[in-house]
Design an enzyme around this catalytic site. Structure first.
Site, PDB file in Angstrom:
ATOM      1  CG  HIS A  75      19.964   4.079  68.843  1.00 41.07           C
ATOM      2  ND1 HIS A  75      20.667   5.254  68.730  1.00 41.07           N
ATOM      3  CD2 HIS A  75      20.443   3.280  67.855  1.00 41.07           C
ATOM      4  CE1 HIS A  75      21.525   5.176  67.733  1.00 41.07           C
ATOM      5  NE2 HIS A  75      21.413   3.974  67.186  1.00 41.07           N
ATOM      6  CB  CYS A 103      19.043   1.796  60.037  1.00 41.32           C
ATOM      7  SG  CYS A 103      20.580   1.862  59.117  1.00 41.32           S
ATOM      8  CB  CYS A 127      23.048  -3.677  57.522  1.00 40.54           C
ATOM      9  SG  CYS A 127      23.362  -3.949  59.280  1.00 40.54           S
ATOM     10  CB  CYS A 166      25.845   6.014  55.875  1.00 39.75           C
ATOM     11  SG  CYS A 166      27.416   6.433  55.141  1.00 39.75           S
ATOM     12  CB  CYS A 223      18.460  -0.638  63.374  1.00 43.04           C
ATOM     13  SG  CYS A 223      19.765  -1.465  64.299  1.00 43.04           S
ATOM     14  CD  GLU A 260      25.061   5.818  50.943  1.00 40.40           C
ATOM     15  OE1 GLU A 260      25.064   6.715  51.818  1.00 40.40           O
ATOM     16  OE2 GLU A 260      24.037   5.211  50.603  1.00 40.40           O
ATOM     17  CG  ASN A 276      19.812  11.790  59.369  1.00 39.00           C
ATOM     18  OD1 ASN A 276      19.753  12.999  59.175  1.00 39.00           O
ATOM     19  ND2 ASN A 276      20.885  11.185  59.840  1.00 39.00           N
ATOM     20  CB  CYS A 327      31.774   8.215  57.638  1.00 43.33           C
ATOM     21  SG  CYS A 327      30.477   7.032  58.046  1.00 43.33           S
TER      22      CYS A 327
HETATM   23  N1  SAH Z   1      26.026  -1.006  62.405  1.00 45.18           N
HETATM   24  C1  SAH Z   1      26.825  -0.078  63.145  1.00 45.18           C
HETATM   25  C2  SAH Z   1      27.403   1.073  62.332  1.00 45.18           C
HETATM   26  C3  SAH Z   1      26.557   1.726  61.283  1.00 45.18           C
HETATM   27  S1  SAH Z   1      25.329   2.911  61.634  1.00 45.18           S
HETATM   28  C4  SAH Z   1      26.027   0.444  64.319  1.00 45.18           C
HETATM   29  O1  SAH Z   1      24.880   0.076  64.475  1.00 45.18           O
HETATM   30  O2  SAH Z   1      26.566   1.181  65.118  1.00 45.18           O
HETATM   31  C5  SAH Z   1      26.023   4.340  62.285  1.00 45.18           C
HETATM   32  C6  SAH Z   1      25.076   5.037  63.254  1.00 45.18           C
HETATM   33  O3  SAH Z   1      23.973   5.678  62.603  1.00 45.18           O
HETATM   34  C7  SAH Z   1      24.480   4.078  64.255  1.00 45.18           C
HETATM   35  O4  SAH Z   1      24.534   4.638  65.525  1.00 45.18           O
HETATM   36  C8  SAH Z   1      23.058   3.954  63.750  1.00 45.18           C
HETATM   37  O5  SAH Z   1      22.202   3.498  64.755  1.00 45.18           O
HETATM   38  C9  SAH Z   1      22.792   5.359  63.288  1.00 45.18           C
HETATM   39  N2  SAH Z   1      21.653   5.518  62.382  1.00 45.18           N
HETATM   40  C10 SAH Z   1      21.148   4.638  61.496  1.00 45.18           C
HETATM   41  N3  SAH Z   1      20.072   5.149  60.869  1.00 45.18           N
HETATM   42  C11 SAH Z   1      19.898   6.382  61.361  1.00 45.18           C
HETATM   43  C12 SAH Z   1      18.945   7.406  61.115  1.00 45.18           C
HETATM   44  N4  SAH Z   1      17.961   7.262  60.231  1.00 45.18           N
HETATM   45  N5  SAH Z   1      19.087   8.558  61.813  1.00 45.18           N
HETATM   46  C13 SAH Z   1      20.081   8.732  62.693  1.00 45.18           C
HETATM   47  N6  SAH Z   1      21.006   7.811  62.976  1.00 45.18           N
HETATM   48  C14 SAH Z   1      20.903   6.635  62.331  1.00 45.18           C
END
Ligand code: SAH
Length: 356
Positions: free
Chosen positions: A216, A119, A112, A341, A116, A92, A298, A105
């Site tokens: 976080h 995510c 990945c 994303c 996390c 995406e 999200n 973006c």
């Molecule tokens: N892997 C990298 C970049 C991708 S994620 C990283 O961890 O930074 C981009 C951002 O979106 C990161 O800060 C990630 O923690 C956050 N993110 C992922 N899922 C999310 C969600 N459900 N709600 C809000 N932020 C989220």
């Protein structure tokens, strides 16, 4: 036989070497680079002869990501693309409009590995890294399709960019190239979950990009529970790497903090965050500029995490400010198209598995 080279992954020097092998003049390679990065396929180029095109196709491949799905927000014009890569996998990219210009973006991997808990991108694990050509291809394809002049890039899509280090660095150099997409390093942000040795490696290159750290949580217990990488590189080590990064590059670092109801959004968590950032990053002689981006989580169906309510978010930001940490609550772009994303690819994967 030597493997065919992917044209969009090559820098100008490599294209020149390729052309030299084919017995073509050097300046042709510069022309090819420029046109490729404007979104033309070799087939579409009018200043390259048929014979050269034929020779080129024997030693190289060309694939621009294909638009598999495109969603445009009726509310703010945000465009979300689901791009299909040459092997059928999807990633995406999101085109966002800000007062200071248009930013894209992009994704760095298919899936990945980082795991996390909140995510969507990591649910199916990592499939593969994107090549430098697929990274720059997202920018080129989005500009071509949307007709927009893209002035900035954030690497905050699917994947962990520092887990795809070499291709990402090559991409940064490609996209910065004057005769190509020409986006300055200062207009590029890279977001990482915190792979400490790779942060140091990036710092040693001294590219003036902005580093974003997905923090976080400021205590190891909470952070390890939602971000497995924290067990390898705990908060203190991560922040020390941030200090070294700032020392080498002089670039401000921003911290991403996703607010999850009842997990990391309590007043004590805000106080702890301010304390840890101040203590680890600011000494009497250093005043590192720090910025915290607060992002209401999200909600992803599989994770069960809930977003914090408005009062909790406001209180959290106020505590940071009171303690000398600048904080902003991220405005949600494209809320009607689920622009964050990982979720579009996830929906597509679910649809495909139902069809089988
Ligand atoms: N892997 C990298 C970049 C991708 S994620 C990283 O961890 O930074 C981009 C951002 O979106 C990161 O800060 C990630 O923690 C956050 N993110 C992922 N899922 C999310 C969600 N459900 N709600 C809000 N932020 C989220």
């Amino acid at each position: 036989m030597e493997e065919k080279k992917e044209l969009l992954s090559l820098d100008k020097g490599e294209l020149e070497a390729l052309f030299a092998e084919l017995g073509e003049p050097r300046y042709r390679a510069a022309q090819l680079f420029l046109q490729l990065h404007r979104g033309l396929s070799p087939e579409e180029m009018t200043n390259i002869g048929k014979a050269t095109k034929a020779k080129l196709s024997q030693v190289s491949t060309y694939h621009l990501p294909l638009v598999r799905q495109k969603l445009v927000s009726a509310l703010d014009g945000t465009i979300k693309y689901l791009f299909e890569l040459s092997d059928g996998h999807c990633v995406e990219s999101v085109v966002m409009h800000y007062e200071h210009g248009t930013t894209i973006c992009i994704s760095s991997q298919v899936g990945c590995l980082m795991g996390c808990k909140f995510c969507a991108s990591t649910i199916g694990g990592k499939v593969r890294n994107l090549t430098a050509g697929e990274l720059v291809g997202q920018v080129i394809a989005a500009a071509k399709d949307s007709g927009e002049r893209i002035g900035g890039i954030v690497m905050m899509g699917i994947g962990e960019p520092l887990d795809n280090f070499d291709n990402v660095v090559k991409f940064l150099r490609l996209v910065n190239e004057e005769s190509g997409v020409a986006i300055g390093y200062r207009h590029i942000s890279l977001s990482t979950c915190g792979i400490v040795p790779k942060i140091d490696e990036l710092a040693s290159l001294a590219l003036p990009i902005t580093l974003s750290i997905s923090l976080h949580a400021a205590d190891d217990e909470t952070r390890s529970a939602i971000m497995p990488i924290n067990r390898r590189y705990p908060v203190a080590e991560l922040l020390d790497a941030c200090r070294r990064y700032y020392g080498k590059t002089g670039r401000r670092i921003s911290f991403e903090y996703t607010l999850i109801s009842g997990k990391n959004d309590m007043p004590e968590a805000a106080k702890r965050l301010a304390l840890v950032l101040n203590r680890r990053l600011r000494t009497r002689t250093e005043t590192m500029p720090i910025h915290v981006n607060l992002i209401p989580v999200n909600e992803v169906e599989e994770t069960g995490f809930k977003r914090s309510d408005k009062g909790a978010i406001r209180r959290f930001a106020a505590i940071l400010e009171e303690n000398g940490i600048r904080a902003t609550v991220r405005r949600r772009l494209g809320p009607d198209i689920n622009a964050s994303c990982g979720q579009l690819r996830r929906a597509e994967l679910k649809r495909e598995s139902k069809e089988q």
